[in-house]
Design a protein around this motif. Structure first.
Motif, PDB file in Angstrom:
ATOM      1  N   GLY A  35       0.807  -1.212   0.000  1.00  0.00           N
ATOM      2  CA  GLY A  35       0.000   0.000   0.000  1.00  0.00           C
ATOM      3  C   GLY A  35       0.839   1.261   0.000  1.00  0.00           C
ATOM      4  O   GLY A  35       0.485   2.252   0.642  1.00  0.00           O
ATOM      5  N   GLU A  36       1.958   1.250  -0.726  1.00  0.00           N
ATOM      6  CA  GLU A  36       2.856   2.393  -0.761  1.00  0.00           C
ATOM      7  C   GLU A  36       2.942   2.955  -2.180  1.00  0.00           C
ATOM      8  O   GLU A  36       2.655   2.263  -3.161  1.00  0.00           O
ATOM      9  CB  GLU A  36       4.253   1.983  -0.279  1.00  0.00           C
ATOM     10  CG  GLU A  36       4.294   1.530   1.176  1.00  0.00           C
ATOM     11  CD  GLU A  36       5.681   1.106   1.612  1.00  0.00           C
ATOM     12  OE1 GLU A  36       6.569   1.016   0.731  1.00  0.00           O
ATOM     13  OE2 GLU A  36       5.882   0.869   2.820  1.00  0.00           O
ATOM     14  N   PHE A  37       3.368   4.210  -2.247  1.00  0.00           N
ATOM     15  CA  PHE A  37       3.480   4.903  -3.524  1.00  0.00           C
ATOM     16  C   PHE A  37       4.935   5.297  -3.754  1.00  0.00           C
ATOM     17  O   PHE A  37       5.593   5.830  -2.855  1.00  0.00           O
ATOM     18  CB  PHE A  37       2.580   6.146  -3.538  1.00  0.00           C
ATOM     19  CG  PHE A  37       1.125   5.815  -3.364  1.00  0.00           C
ATOM     20  CD1 PHE A  37       0.313   5.599  -4.458  1.00  0.00           C
ATOM     21  CD2 PHE A  37       0.574   5.711  -2.089  1.00  0.00           C
ATOM     22  CE1 PHE A  37      -1.027   5.285  -4.302  1.00  0.00           C
ATOM     23  CE2 PHE A  37      -0.766   5.402  -1.916  1.00  0.00           C
ATOM     24  CZ  PHE A  37      -1.569   5.180  -3.023  1.00  0.00           C
ATOM     25  N   ALA A  38       5.419   5.029  -4.949  1.00  0.00           N
ATOM     26  CA  ALA A  38       6.825   5.287  -5.267  1.00  0.00           C
ATOM     27  C   ALA A  38       7.118   6.773  -5.233  1.00  0.00           C
ATOM     28  O   ALA A  38       6.290   7.597  -5.633  1.00  0.00           O
ATOM     29  CB  ALA A  38       7.160   4.718  -6.641  1.00  0.00           C
ATOM     30  N   ASP A  39       8.317   7.130  -4.758  1.00  0.00           N
ATOM     31  CA  ASP A  39       8.764   8.512  -4.863  1.00  0.00           C
ATOM     32  C   ASP A  39       9.740   8.617  -6.026  1.00  0.00           C
ATOM     33  O   ASP A  39      10.030   7.631  -6.713  1.00  0.00           O
ATOM     34  CB  ASP A  39       9.393   9.001  -3.554  1.00  0.00           C
ATOM     35  CG  ASP A  39      10.556   8.137  -3.100  1.00  0.00           C
ATOM     36  OD1 ASP A  39      11.278   7.601  -3.972  1.00  0.00           O
ATOM     37  OD2 ASP A  39      10.746   7.988  -1.881  1.00  0.00           O
ATOM     38  N   GLU A  40      10.241   9.823  -6.274  1.00  0.00           N
ATOM     39  CA  GLU A  40      11.064  10.042  -7.458  1.00  0.00           C
ATOM     40  C   GLU A  40      12.374   9.267  -7.416  1.00  0.00           C
ATOM     41  O   GLU A  40      13.000   9.038  -8.460  1.00  0.00           O
ATOM     42  CB  GLU A  40      11.354  11.532  -7.616  1.00  0.00           C
ATOM     43  CG  GLU A  40      12.086  12.157  -6.444  1.00  0.00           C
ATOM     44  CD  GLU A  40      12.298  13.643  -6.615  1.00  0.00           C
ATOM     45  OE1 GLU A  40      13.139  14.210  -5.901  1.00  0.00           O
ATOM     46  OE2 GLU A  40      11.619  14.222  -7.472  1.00  0.00           O
ATOM     47  N   ASP A  41      12.803   8.823  -6.242  1.00  0.00           N
ATOM     48  CA  ASP A  41      14.068   8.084  -6.128  1.00  0.00           C
ATOM     49  C   ASP A  41      13.869   6.569  -6.113  1.00  0.00           C
ATOM     50  O   ASP A  41      14.811   5.816  -5.857  1.00  0.00           O
ATOM     51  CB  ASP A  41      14.801   8.507  -4.848  1.00  0.00           C
ATOM     52  CG  ASP A  41      15.174   9.977  -4.853  1.00  0.00           C
ATOM     53  OD1 ASP A  41      15.531  10.484  -5.933  1.00  0.00           O
ATOM     54  OD2 ASP A  41      15.097  10.622  -3.787  1.00  0.00           O
ATOM     55  N   ALA A  42      12.664   6.132  -6.375  1.00  0.00           N
ATOM     56  CA  ALA A  42      12.360   4.699  -6.301  1.00  0.00           C
ATOM     57  C   ALA A  42      13.123   3.902  -7.358  1.00  0.00           C
ATOM     58  O   ALA A  42      13.436   4.412  -8.439  1.00  0.00           O
ATOM     59  CB  ALA A  42      10.857   4.479  -6.473  1.00  0.00           C
ATOM     60  N   ASP A  43      13.396   2.651  -7.040  1.00  0.00           N
ATOM     61  CA  ASP A  43      13.982   1.726  -8.005  1.00  0.00           C
ATOM     62  C   ASP A  43      12.827   1.123  -8.801  1.00  0.00           C
ATOM     63  O   ASP A  43      12.163   0.194  -8.352  1.00  0.00           O
ATOM     64  CB  ASP A  43      14.760   0.621  -7.277  1.00  0.00           C
ATOM     65  CG  ASP A  43      15.336  -0.410  -8.244  1.00  0.00           C
ATOM     66  OD1 ASP A  43      15.203  -0.216  -9.472  1.00  0.00           O
ATOM     67  OD2 ASP A  43      15.886  -1.411  -7.765  1.00  0.00           O
ATOM     68  N   TRP A  44      12.588   1.665  -9.983  1.00  0.00           N
ATOM     69  CA  TRP A  44      11.411   1.275 -10.766  1.00  0.00           C
ATOM     70  C   TRP A  44      11.518  -0.153 -11.293  1.00  0.00           C
ATOM     71  O   TRP A  44      10.509  -0.725 -11.717  1.00  0.00           O
ATOM     72  CB  TRP A  44      11.210   2.252 -11.922  1.00  0.00           C
ATOM     73  CG  TRP A  44      10.889   3.634 -11.442  1.00  0.00           C
ATOM     74  CD1 TRP A  44      11.763   4.665 -11.276  1.00  0.00           C
ATOM     75  CD2 TRP A  44       9.607   4.121 -11.015  1.00  0.00           C
ATOM     76  NE1 TRP A  44      11.111   5.764 -10.786  1.00  0.00           N
ATOM     77  CE2 TRP A  44       9.791   5.470 -10.621  1.00  0.00           C
ATOM     78  CE3 TRP A  44       8.335   3.562 -10.942  1.00  0.00           C
ATOM     79  CZ2 TRP A  44       8.743   6.261 -10.158  1.00  0.00           C
ATOM     80  CZ3 TRP A  44       7.282   4.348 -10.485  1.00  0.00           C
ATOM     81  CH2 TRP A  44       7.489   5.668 -10.100  1.00  0.00           C
TER      82      TRP A  44
END
Length: 290
Positions: free
Chosen positions: A99-108
């Motif tokens: 239930g989390e949302f990626a931030d701009e530094d996430a490992d996509w």
């Protein structure tokens, strides 16, 4: 399961292409030359189709210029782009398990222990969910998943960067890419599952409602902490009209002549967040069909 082979019609392709061309003309001052030299020759059919409606050639001019109606269409496009940033972009990377949302530094590219992607792009799913709710209510809206896919490519700097961007607007391959994004992304029904503890079937719509409500709260939190830093990798919309008063002062005569309302041409995302208008079914007035 729905048939995930939907295609764009030519009218929608032309609509999106014309909006992007107006963006280039007004924001980047990149207007096609009258003689359509080099790659601008690919735009000849598009320019002819909306000549004297969206753009024109002033007497003695060397370049096309937007008409007043073209300027209004541009403002609507920018308003929709801001709505995309506010309402959909939070769902570009969702960890459904946590239930989390990626931030701009996430490992996509991150995967879980079983090798499955952690981050799912649910922007198309959110759009389809909202679109279906609007249809059930009998509301007319211009919102559709192809527009969301197009805006995602624009914000990710995958449109208009290459020298031959003019060719992209008329290329079958480019529009196939937009279609592929819509048809390969998850849709609401793909999120349905069986609760292992209760054996209850949880519908995709139930999952979407929960995800969107959590996304709204996360959006509010992030906008409150916004620091305006720009890493250059993601393109935000330019400033445009942010109040109804601005539209009335500048374009009152035009919107009356065209039989349009004022609401589709301005957008202030901060006001929407602060006003508490965001709901799972929220579709901004910028998406009104006109």
């Amino acid at each position: 399961m729905s048939d995930k082979t939907i295609q764009m019609d030519q009218e929608l392709k032309t609509k999106l292409a014309s909006r992007f061309l107006l963006y280039r003309m007004i924001e980047d001052e990149d207007s096609p030359p009258v003689l359509l030299s080099d790659d601008y020759k690919f735009l000849e059919k598009l320019l002819d189709e909306h000549f004297d409606e969206y753009w024109t050639i002033e007497e003695g001019a060397e370049y096309y210029s937007p008409t007043r109606k073209g300027e209004l269409i541009y403002h609507n496009f920018i308003a929709r782009w801001w709505d995309f940033i506010l309402t959909y972009d939070i769902f570009a990377g969702v960890d459904l398990g946590e239930g989390e949302f990626a931030d701009e530094d996430a490992d996509w590219e991150a995967v879980d222990d079983e090798g499955r992607p952690i981050w799912e792009d649910l922007r198309v799913a959110v759009c389809i969910y909202k679109q279906r709710l609007a249809e059930e209510e009998g509301s007319k809206t211009d919102l559709n998943p192809f527009m969301i896919a197009f805006m995602s490519l624009l914000s990710e700097r995958r449109i208009g960067i290459e020298k031959s961007w003019q060719f992209d607007l008329v290329s079958d391959e480019f529009w196939k890419e937009v279609e592929e994004i819509v048809n390969t992304n998850l849709w609401p029904e793909d999120l349905a599952y069986i609760d292992e503890e209760t054996g209850e079937e949880i519908s995709g719509d139930d999952v979407m409602l929960d995800v969107i409500e959590q996304g709204i709260e996360e959006t509010k939190r992030r906008w409150e902490e916004e620091d305006d830093d720009d890493d250059g990798e993601y393109l935000n919309p330019p400033d445009s009209m942010t109040t109804r008063k601005q539209v009335v002062e500048e374009y009152e005569e035009e919107v009356i002549d065209y039989g349009w309302g004022y609401d589709p041409f301005y957008y202030n995302p901060y006001a929407v967040i602060g006003g508490g208008l965001l709901t799972a079914a929220f579709i901004g007035s910028v998406w009104l069909a006109f």
